[in-house]
Motif scaffolding. Structure first.
Motif, mmCIF file in Angstrom:
data_model
loop_
_atom_site.group_PDB
_atom_site.id
_atom_site.type_symbol
_atom_site.label_atom_id
_atom_site.label_comp_id
_atom_site.label_asym_id
_atom_site.label_seq_id
_atom_site.Cartn_x
_atom_site.Cartn_y
_atom_site.Cartn_z
ATOM 1 N N ILE A 92 34.538 91.017 23.913
ATOM 2 C CA ILE A 92 33.360 91.798 23.785
ATOM 3 C C ILE A 92 32.387 90.859 23.219
ATOM 4 O O ILE A 92 31.165 90.903 23.686
ATOM 5 N N LEU A 93 32.611 90.030 22.363
ATOM 6 C CA LEU A 93 31.536 89.062 21.842
ATOM 7 C C LEU A 93 31.050 88.127 22.906
ATOM 8 O O LEU A 93 29.817 87.734 22.912
ATOM 9 N N GLU A 94 31.749 87.714 23.711
ATOM 10 C CA GLU A 94 31.415 86.857 24.906
ATOM 11 C C GLU A 94 31.047 87.444 26.197
ATOM 12 O O GLU A 94 30.812 86.825 27.095
ATOM 13 N N GLY A 95 30.849 88.905 26.167
ATOM 14 C CA GLY A 95 30.356 89.492 27.235
ATOM 15 C C GLY A 95 31.450 89.820 28.189
ATOM 16 O O GLY A 95 30.796 90.004 29.650
ATOM 17 N N ARG A 96 32.556 90.055 28.224
ATOM 18 C CA ARG A 96 33.523 90.079 29.124
ATOM 19 C C ARG A 96 34.113 91.609 29.050
ATOM 20 O O ARG A 96 33.744 92.376 28.020
ATOM 21 N N THR A 97 34.752 92.210 29.977
ATOM 22 C CA THR A 97 35.183 93.492 30.102
ATOM 23 C C THR A 97 36.338 93.485 29.416
ATOM 24 O O THR A 97 37.069 92.927 29.067
ATOM 25 N N LEU A 136 24.631 109.250 20.329
ATOM 26 C CA LEU A 136 25.936 109.594 20.587
ATOM 27 C C LEU A 136 26.389 110.925 20.139
ATOM 28 O O LEU A 136 27.425 111.328 20.925
ATOM 29 N N VAL A 137 25.692 111.453 19.251
ATOM 30 C CA VAL A 137 26.085 112.978 18.852
ATOM 31 C C VAL A 137 25.741 113.802 19.780
ATOM 32 O O VAL A 137 26.743 114.665 20.110
ATOM 33 N N ASP A 138 24.666 113.584 20.449
ATOM 34 C CA ASP A 138 24.388 114.470 21.679
ATOM 35 C C ASP A 138 25.448 114.451 22.803
ATOM 36 O O ASP A 138 25.771 115.631 23.580
ATOM 37 N N GLN A 139 25.751 113.141 23.206
ATOM 38 C CA GLN A 139 26.850 112.875 24.244
ATOM 39 C C GLN A 139 28.088 113.679 23.803
ATOM 40 O O GLN A 139 28.930 114.318 24.574
ATOM 41 N N LYS A 185 25.465 90.981 18.130
ATOM 42 C CA LYS A 185 25.489 92.581 17.634
ATOM 43 C C LYS A 185 25.419 93.478 18.845
ATOM 44 O O LYS A 185 25.958 94.484 18.599
ATOM 45 N N GLY A 186 24.423 93.422 19.587
ATOM 46 C CA GLY A 186 24.335 94.364 20.730
ATOM 47 C C GLY A 186 25.694 94.748 21.426
ATOM 48 O O GLY A 186 26.131 95.901 21.873
ATOM 49 N N ASN A 187 26.413 93.462 21.752
ATOM 50 C CA ASN A 187 27.683 93.931 22.383
ATOM 51 C C ASN A 187 28.819 94.660 21.402
ATOM 52 O O ASN A 187 29.438 95.372 22.012
ATOM 53 N N MET A 188 28.601 94.181 20.253
ATOM 54 C CA MET A 188 29.537 94.931 19.282
ATOM 55 C C MET A 188 29.305 96.460 19.135
ATOM 56 O O MET A 188 30.174 97.234 19.030
ATOM 57 N N ALA A 189 27.948 96.595 19.142
ATOM 58 C CA ALA A 189 27.433 98.224 19.003
ATOM 59 C C ALA A 189 27.814 99.053 20.131
ATOM 60 O O ALA A 189 28.500 99.982 20.191
ATOM 61 N N ALA A 190 27.752 98.387 21.221
ATOM 62 C CA ALA A 190 27.986 99.118 22.551
ATOM 63 C C ALA A 190 29.680 99.399 22.640
ATOM 64 O O ALA A 190 30.083 100.277 22.856
ATOM 65 N N PHE A 191 30.095 98.181 22.052
ATOM 66 C CA PHE A 191 31.667 98.496 22.030
ATOM 67 C C PHE A 191 32.366 99.783 21.238
ATOM 68 O O PHE A 191 32.932 100.461 21.523
ATOM 69 N N LEU A 192 31.663 99.600 19.879
ATOM 70 C CA LEU A 192 32.129 100.613 19.090
ATOM 71 C C LEU A 192 31.506 102.169 19.602
ATOM 72 O O LEU A 192 32.457 103.035 19.353
ATOM 73 N N ARG A 193 30.461 102.181 20.407
ATOM 74 C CA ARG A 193 29.778 103.337 20.921
ATOM 75 C C ARG A 193 30.799 103.946 21.922
ATOM 76 O O ARG A 193 31.307 105.114 22.119
ATOM 77 N N ASN A 194 31.389 102.958 22.881
ATOM 78 C CA ASN A 194 32.194 103.214 23.834
ATOM 79 C C ASN A 194 33.659 103.812 23.254
ATOM 80 O O ASN A 194 34.508 104.611 23.914
ATOM 81 N N VAL A 195 33.981 103.342 22.039
ATOM 82 C CA VAL A 195 35.448 103.659 21.607
ATOM 83 C C VAL A 195 35.456 104.957 21.008
ATOM 84 O O VAL A 195 36.019 105.927 21.350
ATOM 85 N N CYS A 196 34.079 105.523 20.497
ATOM 86 C CA CYS A 196 33.823 106.741 19.972
ATOM 87 C C CYS A 196 33.898 107.648 21.276
ATOM 88 O O CYS A 196 34.563 108.919 21.190
ATOM 89 N N LEU A 197 33.280 107.318 22.184
ATOM 90 C CA LEU A 197 33.301 108.251 23.503
ATOM 91 C C LEU A 197 34.518 108.425 24.136
ATOM 92 O O LEU A 197 35.146 109.527 24.603
ATOM 93 N N GLY A 198 35.570 107.343 24.034
ATOM 94 C CA GLY A 198 36.680 107.463 24.456
ATOM 95 C C GLY A 198 37.870 108.230 23.635
ATOM 96 O O GLY A 198 38.877 108.378 24.289
ATOM 97 N N LEU A 199 37.641 108.433 22.322
ATOM 98 C CA LEU A 199 38.730 109.021 21.446
ATOM 99 C C LEU A 199 38.509 110.520 21.688
ATOM 100 O O LEU A 199 37.396 111.090 21.654
#
Length: 951
Positions: A393-398, A478-481, A437-451
């Motif tokens: 995630i930090l290096e921009g990979r999937t 995120l809450v709206d989603q 920081k943006g990569n990490m924030a996007a990762f945490l947001r996607n984890v929330c959406l996937g749980l």
């Protein structure tokens, strides 16, 4: 001359001429020419080429009067040639990296032996018996160069070498290559026998404490002078180019280390010696610094050697803090201290010192152990996978499929806690860049959406790192989603325990998720939706949600045989969406979908893995053909190699789509890989794959076109194959009266494929010569029938047989339809090919469509004469074409005039104009083409002398 032609001629005349290459013998005639040549910025020939030429000429054998081959004579010419080769090497400062890269083993062996000879090393004397300290510096350096090269060559020969692509088989070239190969093997055999002596010589060199000197062009000139003219300079200790002893030691230590490391595979004690030499090399490089002029060592390779030695022979006096992370991981894996490995990986997320491939290999090793029954490693595998995912995630990979399966299929509080710990320790909020920081924030947001369980979502959303990285607006979004995903969920501080505990909204949610599943082309999102759907109900088969999801029947049987429902649905939908995206030329999304499917099936099905590799090959072919391939850029060599690999694949249980083989053969023909199709294609392919057989015949026919007619055997073979494809079989029935009546005709099954399959294959071709050959064949087949009044002309028509033994067996109606379809297709590829335009015109003429025929005759003349600014070539407007054009004009009531019944036809000029005013010459006919008018001159004083005119 037209303006375009004048511009082309001016550009050609202003192009600078390439200076002629200097020949080897010119350096014999002019003594100072070599130094002048080597001082050029880009000398041609290059220095290493000169060495090869000089030594090749000096080593040529002679033939005596009895026609017997004699060894090269030791005359003045050959001695000067050898000296010139040595001088070129001296110009390169005896850099073995350059010499080894460009010279073969036999040539470099000869060069260094000449250096030993001119440095007065007695022939036949073992170097190990000579005391380097008592020898002249240049002599000692010559011995060191030879022995360094000896052990470097032995080490290099142990590495696997990629075989060069073989060219056309030429007997002389193959003999020369075989001789060079045998000579190289003999030299290597001798070097390996003397390897121990060479190592002892280099070990003795490490005891020298005085600087050494290497021959320069000047010292070589002095050595070559007559004995009475030498002034003693070459014997002094300061003759030649000075090499500091520290640089000599550094280079020798590195070469010795490589030799010891290579011996370690059979003698583990050699690794210790190698480690000592490599670390000594690092120390000497630090002492020398950047001031070194002659010490050329690959620092990355040296670092790799040091890391490998740390793993193979860990130092007993080194603490774990002094070891590299790479070495620490290996020590921990051997001792089973996996918790320490996790800590090293977390720390590495800040430093990025460990290669990603190495981290992935550690995870694969642990997964294999876990699958063998070690259940205690399941938790370790997740933690290592989480560490690797954060690094990605930090290096921009999937995100990998493994992480999604380990986290989202069986989430728990311990996994979420550990993931948050890794994320927190991997980001230094004060020093980390905004992009990380943006990569990490996007990762945490996607984890929330996937749980699914909102307790876990709340654990993440209430974490300090989450609050710091996401702004208020992002958290609100995120809450709206989350609310859209489940309208009944109350996202408060004490959320409900599970998303699926609300049966009233379950049916609504399933419908919404199915709709999202149909629309989404994001593999990660598709996976998350299927996980949620399978959590709601286990009775549905979600691969049937859309009737647009189509998978070829050869694949569907394998996919639907997958026992796990979630995996089956996921594989089916990913493949179906990928195939659809490829069909609509959405290649980026198709590649993402196929890559995700490949990663998924690799874990459990080798058969489906090969299926996905085949589909990704087909996708890469389509991507290239639709992209840079249209501009004529050749495909990369690895794509051509993959196409060959597919054609040669012999895996009996793998389901194959015929279209993949079709596209692969068409790809090889389009990019003129005729050598492979004619000479290198395996025999079993020709028997089992009809498209390869057809491609081989087409490629061979194209190759044989320049040859004499009697050598065109493959043209006859291709003719017979196509005739068989176009044949029909008659079905008869005997009546009650005993008479036999014809019921109907159907395509013969004796051909290698059906006519519709042949036509489909041809429409994948773009190479002009291949299309011309196919058109020529079908035109000839069309002309063979007995009731033909007007023949169609085509290029290369003479290479085909002139008759067919059984005319009744050929479906000539189908042949005529095929010819028309082929011409229509070829003109869509290149509407300016005069040969194809003439064929189209002849077809219209033969079917009494004279206006259309004249239109295409005129168009053919226009495209090959710069719109009639030049004369139309006589091979385009043949006598037959001109007669047909005149007949078209007559039948269209646009009559031509002749003069006194002359035998020859009146020459025509044609003028193309869009809206310009015509000259005084009168138009004969507009021929339904608003921009094409045929002009003629009614009065000519002399036949054939039509005055030139311009608009």
């Amino acid at each position: 001359m037209s303006a375009e032609a004048a511009d082309r001629e001016a550009a050609t005349s202003s192009r600078p001429c390439t200076p002629p290459q200097t020949c080897w013998f010119e350096f014999l005639l002019e003594e100072s020419l070599l130094e002048k040549h080597l001082r050029k910025p880009c000398p041609d020939p290059a220095p290493v080429q000169l060495i090869v030429q000089f030594l090749e000429q000096a080593s040529k054998p002679s033939v005596n009067e009895q026609n017997q081959v004699q060894p090269p004579p030791d005359n003045k010419r050959n001695r000067i040639l050898k000296l010139l080769a040595l001088k070129v090497a001296a110009h390169l400062k005896w850099d073995l990296d350059i010499l080894e890269k460009s010279l073969s083993v036999p040539v470099l062996n000869m060069l260094l032996n000449e250096l030993l000879c001119i440095s007065k090393v007695p022939p036949g004397t073992k170097h190990v018996d000579m005391d380097l300290a008592t020898l002249p510096p240049t002599t000692a350096m010559a011995i060191l160069l030879y022995n360094r090269w000896a052990i470097r060559t032995i080490v290099q020969s142990s590495f696997p070498v990629k075989q060069a692509k073989p060219g056309p088989p030429q007997l002389s070239v193959m003999n020369q290559m075989q001789q060079e190969k045998e000579l190289t093997e003999n030299i290597l055999k001798v070097l390996k026998e003397q390897a121990a002596d060479s190592i002892l010589v280099l070990e003795a060199a490490l005891k020298l404490n005085k600087d050494l000197y290497v021959h320069t062009m000047r010292t070589l000139d002095l050595l070559a002078m007559e004995p009475g003219m030498v002034n003693g300079e070459t014997e002094s200790s300061a003759a030649g180019l000075k090499i500091k002893i520290q640089e000599v030691h550094c280079q020798v230590c590195y070469d010795l280390g490589a030799a010891y490391f290579q011996q370690g595979s059979t003698n583990s004690a050699a690794y210790e010696n190698g480690r000592e030499k490599f670390f000594r090399t690092k120390e000497l490089m630090a002492e020398i610094g950047s001031l070194s002029l002659h010490c050329t060592i690959d620092e990355k390779r040296l670092a790799g050697y040091c890391q490998a030695c740390d793993v193979l022979v860990p130092s007993s006096d080194s603490t774990s803090q002094q070891l590299t992370p790479y070495s620490q991981v290996h020590i921990c894996l051997r001792s089973g201290n996996y918790q320490e490995v996790i800590q090293i990986f977390i720390e590495d997320n800040l430093t990025f010192s460990l290669p990603v491939q190495f981290r992935q290999s550690v995870l694969r090793e642990l997964f294999q152990k876990a699958q063998q029954g070690n259940e205690a490693l399941d938790e370790i595998c997740f933690k290592i996978c989480a560490c690797n995912t954060v690094r990605d995630i930090l290096e921009g990979r999937t995100i990998s499929v493994q992480f999604n399966q380990l986290l989202f299929l069986r989430p728990n509080k311990e996994k979420i806690d550990f993931l948050l710990e890794v994320c927190s320790r991997s980001v230094n909020l004060e020093k980390t860049s905004d992009s990380l920081k943006g990569n990490m924030a996007a990762f945490l947001r996607n984890v929330c959406l996937g749980l699914e369980d909102l307790q876990y979502v709340f654990m993440i959303s209430s974490h300090e790192l989450f609050i710091t990285l996401l702004k208020d607006e992002e958290r609100k979004l995120l809450v709206d989603q989350m609310r859209k995903r489940s309208p009944r969920i109350n996202l408060c501080i004490n959320p409900v325990t599970s998303f699926y505990d609300i049966p009233a909204s379950a049916s609504v949610n399933i419908g919404q998720l199915e709709h999202q599943l149909i629309l989404s082309v994001d593999p990660w999102r598709i996976r998350q939706i299927l996980i949620e759907l399978h959590g709601m109900t286990s009775e549905r088969q979600f691969w049937t949600v859309s009737n647009k999801w189509e998978v070829p029947s050869v694949y569907s049987g394998v996919i639907l045989g997958i026992k796990d429902n979630l995996t089956r649905d996921l594989v089916y939908i990913l493949m179906a969406k990928g195939l659809h995206s490829s069909a609509v030329k959405d290649f980026p999304h198709a590649k993402q979908l196929f890559a995700a499917c490949l990663e998924l099936v690799t874990e459990f099905s080798p058969k489906l893995r090969q299926v996905m590799l085949n589909e990704m090959l087909l996708l890469d072919i389509h991507t290239h053909e639709a992209g840079v391939g249209q501009s004529g850029e050749r495909p990369p060599s690895d794509l051509i190699s993959r196409v060959r690999g597919y054609l040669e694949m012999r895996l009996p249980d793998i389901p194959l789509r015929q279209v993949v083989a079709e596209e692969c053969v068409a790809f090889m023909l389009n990019w003129r890989e005729n050598e492979y199709l004619t000479l290198q294609v395996p025999a079993f392919l020709l028997q089992n794959n009809p498209y390869v057989k057809l491609g081989q015949l087409l490629a061979a026919t194209c190759k044989e076109l320049p040859g004499p007619k009697e050598s065109r055997r493959t043209a006859k073979d291709l003719w017979e194959v196509v005739v068989q494809i176009c044949s029909v079989s008659n079905q008869h029935k005997r009546g009650n009266d005993g008479r036999v009546s014809l019921i109907k005709q159907r395509e013969s099954t004796l051909g290698i494929m059906y006519r519709s399959e042949l036509l489909s294959f041809i429409k994948k071709l773009r190479e002009p010569l291949v299309l011309t050959i196919i058109l020529s064949l079908f035109v000839k087949l069309h002309n063979v029938r007995e009731d033909i009044v007007n023949d169609i002309t085509a290029e290369h028509i003479s290479i085909w047989p002139s008759s067919i033994p059984n005319l009744q067996s050929v479906d000539f109606e189908a042949v005529a339809i095929t010819v028309k379809e082929l011409v229509r297709y070829t003109l869509s590829i290149n509407p300016n090919n005069h040969s194809w335009l003439i064929i189209q015109a002849d077809i219209y003429f033969a079917t009494n469509q004279y206006s259309a025929a004249l239109h295409y005759y005129l168009q053919a003349g226009a495209v090959c004469s710069d719109f009639f600014n030049k004369a139309v070539p006589p091979d385009v407007y043949t006598d037959q074409v001109i007669k047909r054009m005149i007949k078209c004009c007559s039948l269209l009531n646009c009559h031509t005039q002749d003069r006194c019944n002359q035998r020859h036809l009146i020459r025509w000029q044609f003028y193309v104009s869009s809206s310009e005013k015509l000259t005084t010459k009168q138009p004969l006919s507009h021929c339904r083409n608003k921009t094409v008018m045929m002009l003629w001159t009614p009065t000519m004083t002399t036949f054939g002398m039509l005055p030139s005119w311009n608009t």
